[in-house]
Scaffold this motif. Structure first.
Motif, PDB file in Angstrom:
ATOM      1  N   GLN A  42       0.832  -1.087  -0.046  1.00  0.00           N
ATOM      2  CA  GLN A  42       0.321   0.281  -0.382  1.00  0.00           C
ATOM      3  C   GLN A  42       1.132   1.287  -0.063  1.00  0.00           C
ATOM      4  N   ARG A  43       1.698   0.868   1.025  1.00  0.00           N
ATOM      5  CA  ARG A  43       2.919   2.068   0.577  1.00  0.00           C
ATOM      6  C   ARG A  43       3.443   2.445  -0.567  1.00  0.00           C
ATOM      7  N   ALA A  44       3.873   1.376  -1.313  1.00  0.00           N
ATOM      8  CA  ALA A  44       4.319   1.747  -2.280  1.00  0.00           C
ATOM      9  C   ALA A  44       3.616   2.257  -3.583  1.00  0.00           C
ATOM     10  N   PHE A  45       1.805   1.558  -3.585  1.00  0.00           N
ATOM     11  CA  PHE A  45       0.879   2.280  -4.350  1.00  0.00           C
ATOM     12  C   PHE A  45       1.045   3.815  -4.116  1.00  0.00           C
ATOM     13  N   LEU A  46       0.656   4.290  -2.941  1.00  0.00           N
ATOM     14  CA  LEU A  46       0.924   6.052  -2.744  1.00  0.00           C
ATOM     15  C   LEU A  46       2.284   6.536  -3.440  1.00  0.00           C
ATOM     16  N   ALA A  47       3.347   6.199  -3.406  1.00  0.00           N
ATOM     17  CA  ALA A  47       4.416   6.708  -3.571  1.00  0.00           C
ATOM     18  C   ALA A  47       4.570   6.360  -5.067  1.00  0.00           C
ATOM     19  N   MET A  48       4.283   5.431  -6.070  1.00  0.00           N
ATOM     20  CA  MET A  48       3.667   5.701  -7.269  1.00  0.00           C
ATOM     21  C   MET A  48       2.742   6.477  -7.820  1.00  0.00           C
ATOM     22  N   THR A  49       2.188   6.646  -6.957  1.00  0.00           N
ATOM     23  CA  THR A  49       0.548   7.317  -6.973  1.00  0.00           C
ATOM     24  C   THR A  49       1.583   9.254  -6.791  1.00  0.00           C
ATOM     25  N   LEU A  50       2.233   9.637  -6.133  1.00  0.00           N
ATOM     26  CA  LEU A  50       2.511  10.651  -5.889  1.00  0.00           C
ATOM     27  C   LEU A  50       3.708  11.536  -7.313  1.00  0.00           C
ATOM     28  N   LEU A  51       4.503  10.103  -7.187  1.00  0.00           N
ATOM     29  CA  LEU A  51       5.684  10.060  -8.489  1.00  0.00           C
ATOM     30  C   LEU A  51       4.763  10.890  -9.519  1.00  0.00           C
ATOM     31  N   PHE A  52       3.416   9.913 -10.702  1.00  0.00           N
ATOM     32  CA  PHE A  52       2.760  10.141 -11.167  1.00  0.00           C
ATOM     33  C   PHE A  52       1.963  11.676 -10.902  1.00  0.00           C
ATOM     34  N   VAL A  53       1.372  11.956  -9.871  1.00  0.00           N
ATOM     35  CA  VAL A  53       1.203  13.167  -9.963  1.00  0.00           C
ATOM     36  C   VAL A  53       1.970  14.817  -9.636  1.00  0.00           C
ATOM     37  N   VAL A  54       3.132  14.173  -9.552  1.00  0.00           N
ATOM     38  CA  VAL A  54       4.711  14.827  -9.730  1.00  0.00           C
ATOM     39  C   VAL A  54       4.789  15.216 -11.207  1.00  0.00           C
TER      40      VAL A  54
END
Length: 96
Positions: A42-54
């Protein structure tokens, strides 16, 4: 006829403020994701989402800037063409 307005560039202080604000917000999101009491996937999913948003925010900013530059250049070229036509036009010239 209106004269083209010069584009104002950002000051160094505004640029620095934007960079600092971006850094603080990104660091806050990273720290928040790191300390969430959730599973690693779940942490990795949120990190990938943050990377995509940036990355998509940077891409959007570049596209908007490019569109503004293209429209500004097009307007300046059109104004230059009109100015050239007005300079070359002689209303008192006799047609041969």
């Amino acid at each position: 006829m209106s004269t083209p307005q010069p584009q104002t560039s950002s000051t160094a202080a505004f640029y620095l403020q934007a960079v600092i604000a971006f850094g603080i917000s990104l660091a806050g999101c990273v720290v928040g994701i790191a300390y969430l009491p959730i599973d690693p996937w779940q942490r990795a999913f949120l990190a990938m989402t943050l990377l995509f948003v940036v990355t998509s925010a940077f891409t959007l900013a570049k596209v908007v800037r490019d569109r503004q530059e293209i429209s500004t250049v097009r307007v300046r070229v059109d104004e230059a063409r009109l100015e050239k036509l007005l300079v070359e036009h002689d209303p008192f010239r006799v047609a041969a």
